[in-house]
Design an enzyme around this catalytic site. Sequence first.
Site, PDB file in Angstrom:
ATOM      1  N   LEU A  76       0.742  -1.177   0.046  1.00 21.91           N
ATOM      2  CA  LEU A  76       0.012  -0.062   0.035  1.00 21.91           C
ATOM      3  C   LEU A  76       0.654   1.206  -0.014  1.00 21.91           C
ATOM      4  O   LEU A  76       1.918   1.444   0.782  1.00 21.91           O
ATOM      5  CB  LEU A  76      -0.905   0.183   1.223  1.00 21.91           C
ATOM      6  CG  LEU A  76      -1.880  -1.203   1.242  1.00 21.91           C
ATOM      7  CD1 LEU A  76      -2.830  -0.972   2.531  1.00 21.91           C
ATOM      8  CD2 LEU A  76      -2.608  -1.532   0.020  1.00 21.91           C
ATOM      9  N   HIS A  93      -3.203   4.225  -2.547  1.00 20.88           N
ATOM     10  CA  HIS A  93      -4.253   3.304  -2.016  1.00 20.88           C
ATOM     11  C   HIS A  93      -4.750   4.176  -0.799  1.00 20.88           C
ATOM     12  O   HIS A  93      -5.776   3.951  -0.372  1.00 20.88           O
ATOM     13  CB  HIS A  93      -3.492   2.165  -1.498  1.00 20.88           C
ATOM     14  CG  HIS A  93      -3.029   1.433  -2.364  1.00 20.88           C
ATOM     15  ND1 HIS A  93      -1.567   0.923  -2.508  1.00 20.88           N
ATOM     16  CD2 HIS A  93      -3.655   0.576  -3.382  1.00 20.88           C
ATOM     17  CE1 HIS A  93      -1.309  -0.025  -3.629  1.00 20.88           C
ATOM     18  NE2 HIS A  93      -2.622  -0.197  -3.999  1.00 20.88           N
ATOM     19  N   GLY A 137      -9.308   3.287  -8.293  1.00 21.55           N
ATOM     20  CA  GLY A 137      -8.586   4.511  -8.671  1.00 21.55           C
ATOM     21  C   GLY A 137      -8.868   4.771 -10.064  1.00 21.55           C
ATOM     22  O   GLY A 137      -8.746   3.726 -11.027  1.00 21.55           O
ATOM     23  N   GLN A 186      -9.864  -0.652 -16.118  1.00 22.69           N
ATOM     24  CA  GLN A 186     -10.490  -1.531 -14.891  1.00 22.69           C
ATOM     25  C   GLN A 186     -11.401  -0.919 -14.733  1.00 22.69           C
ATOM     26  O   GLN A 186     -12.650  -1.529 -14.317  1.00 22.69           O
ATOM     27  CB  GLN A 186      -9.320  -1.393 -13.896  1.00 22.69           C
ATOM     28  CG  GLN A 186      -9.666  -2.155 -12.512  1.00 22.69           C
ATOM     29  CD  GLN A 186      -8.743  -2.347 -11.699  1.00 22.69           C
ATOM     30  OE1 GLN A 186      -7.849  -3.259 -11.860  1.00 22.69           O
ATOM     31  NE2 GLN A 186      -8.744  -1.646 -10.500  1.00 22.69           N
ATOM     32  N   ARG A 227       4.439  -0.539  -8.348  1.00 19.74           N
ATOM     33  CA  ARG A 227       5.702  -0.931  -9.357  1.00 19.74           C
ATOM     34  C   ARG A 227       6.650   0.178  -9.442  1.00 19.74           C
ATOM     35  O   ARG A 227       7.699   0.001 -10.033  1.00 19.74           O
ATOM     36  CB  ARG A 227       5.200  -1.137 -10.813  1.00 19.74           C
ATOM     37  CG  ARG A 227       4.255  -2.562 -10.720  1.00 19.74           C
ATOM     38  CD  ARG A 227       4.155  -3.058 -12.266  1.00 19.74           C
ATOM     39  NE  ARG A 227       3.546  -4.452 -12.209  1.00 19.74           N
ATOM     40  CZ  ARG A 227       2.172  -4.745 -12.118  1.00 19.74           C
ATOM     41  NH1 ARG A 227       1.310  -3.636 -12.478  1.00 19.74           N
ATOM     42  NH2 ARG A 227       1.929  -5.977 -12.390  1.00 19.74           N
TER      43      ARG A 227
END
Length: 517
Positions: A32, A36, A149, A155, A189
């Site tokens: 996180l 987040h 998000g 997504q 990432r």
Amino acid sequence: MQIFTTIPGLRTFLADYRHDHSIALVPTMGALHKGHASLIRRAVTEAEVTVVSIFVNPLQFTPTEDFSRYPRSLDSDRQLCESLGVAAIFAPSAETLGIGDSEEITAVVPPISLTSGLCGAFRPGHFQGVATIVTRLFNIIAPTIAYFGEKDAQQLAIIRQLVRDLNLAIEIRACATVRETSGLAVSSRNQYLSAAEREKATIIAQSLQLALESFRLGERQREKLLAIVQKNLDRVPEFRCQYLDLVHPQSLQPIEQIETGGLLAIAGLIGQTRLIDNIILRQRRAVIAIDGPAGAGKSTVTRLVAEKLGLTYLDTGAMYRAVTWLVVNSGLDLSAEAAIAELLSLAKITIIPADSPENVTIVKINGQDVTLEIRSPAITSQVSRIAAQKAVRQQLVTLQRQMGMSGGIVVEGRDIGTNVFPEAELKIFLTATPEERARRRLKDLEAQGNGGISLAELTQEIEKRDYLDSNRSLAPLRKAADAIEVNTDHLTITEVTEKIIALYHQGSSTLILRSKE
Ligand code: AMP
């Protein structure tokens, strides 16, 4: 805060809340970060119970991707969740979610038109893997609201479609992308990037920023907007672009020109690290949400703000009155909630906002003008009973959102900024101390020749009302995390109005793509 790794544990914990509390879900893969955290913060302020799921979903990684080295940090994740007020973490194993053998499971397959482009073209099976696991989480947790998000815009569009197509009673809320000061979108990432790569990676957000500036100056054409971004990306050859596209934010189909909104999305590699980012170019006038306790002067101020800014005052009270009129005239019992829900679903309510403060909102039900009837004492005395019904509220919130879709409205209530228009451009929380509100009320009462109640009694009454309003299960009074509090204690109505107008002008001059926490 509790941590559950099993379905029975989590379900039993949630069973206590299910009936009269809103449950929020923030699905994550852990590691996180402040992106987040912004989702979690919103969930904690907008719902009563927040569950964060942490699951590195093997189904959404293609065979060549980084599943085994994806960062995992349950200890620090737990600390962060605890500090933010999360009620429970759900950290199941793959077996618990029933995907031990992924060949043998029931998969959720989103429409190909949504999954074939953008990231889908480079990550075959990814969105099916996301949809399959998110559906399982939705079924296990049955949240009232789930937070995603905007950074993962594809997504988000797919999950929204999934919820519609599977008739899930879950509201999906989108959260703005959180960025580093450099503009780089925060991502788990990013940990893979060296300092030099991190620096190079800022070219992505910088290029989006250029597109935004050009959009603000009136550019709407795909070719021009993409050319601006491409030219800037070319300055950093280490960024190997996978795609750069302008698509419709919901259908994800490429568009030639932006009419109401466009999603400009980029993905590519820096070294071995895959990065994505996007920006929504949307042309809409602001939504101003004004919430606050009863008696703080909301309705007067809201009307004045709307008038002064040339925006529409959305009279939500008229909508509840309209439904009350409909129920009273149908002869239904006022407590027959299911029959009322059905009646309202089949009715056509038309709201034509007033074009000046002297005029009233025109209300029609099934074509019949009921503007005057809804203001009668017979209706006034029953409105609160109808407004307390969940299905009525849900259907009217949907209507309010439809009316606010293209912006340009000012709305007041208790949960406008937290529930009805959580994406409002300006949120005001209008308050005054109970003593001050009691003084104002006493003055009004005396002017009407209705004195005879003491200031202390009135203050107590107001405090009691505040408590009830803040603790009711349906639409409780709450200050949104990003609302600006305006205390009206020593201000005149004109001063309050001017203050809100100044805040509106300040807000509309800032750029959307900013580092945001
Ligand atoms: P992940 O753990 O990467 O699956 O992300 C979990 C949720 O956090 C998803 O809904 C993401 O879109 C969201 N998220 C990830 N990074 C950010 C960010 N920088 N800003 C806002 N939301 C984010």
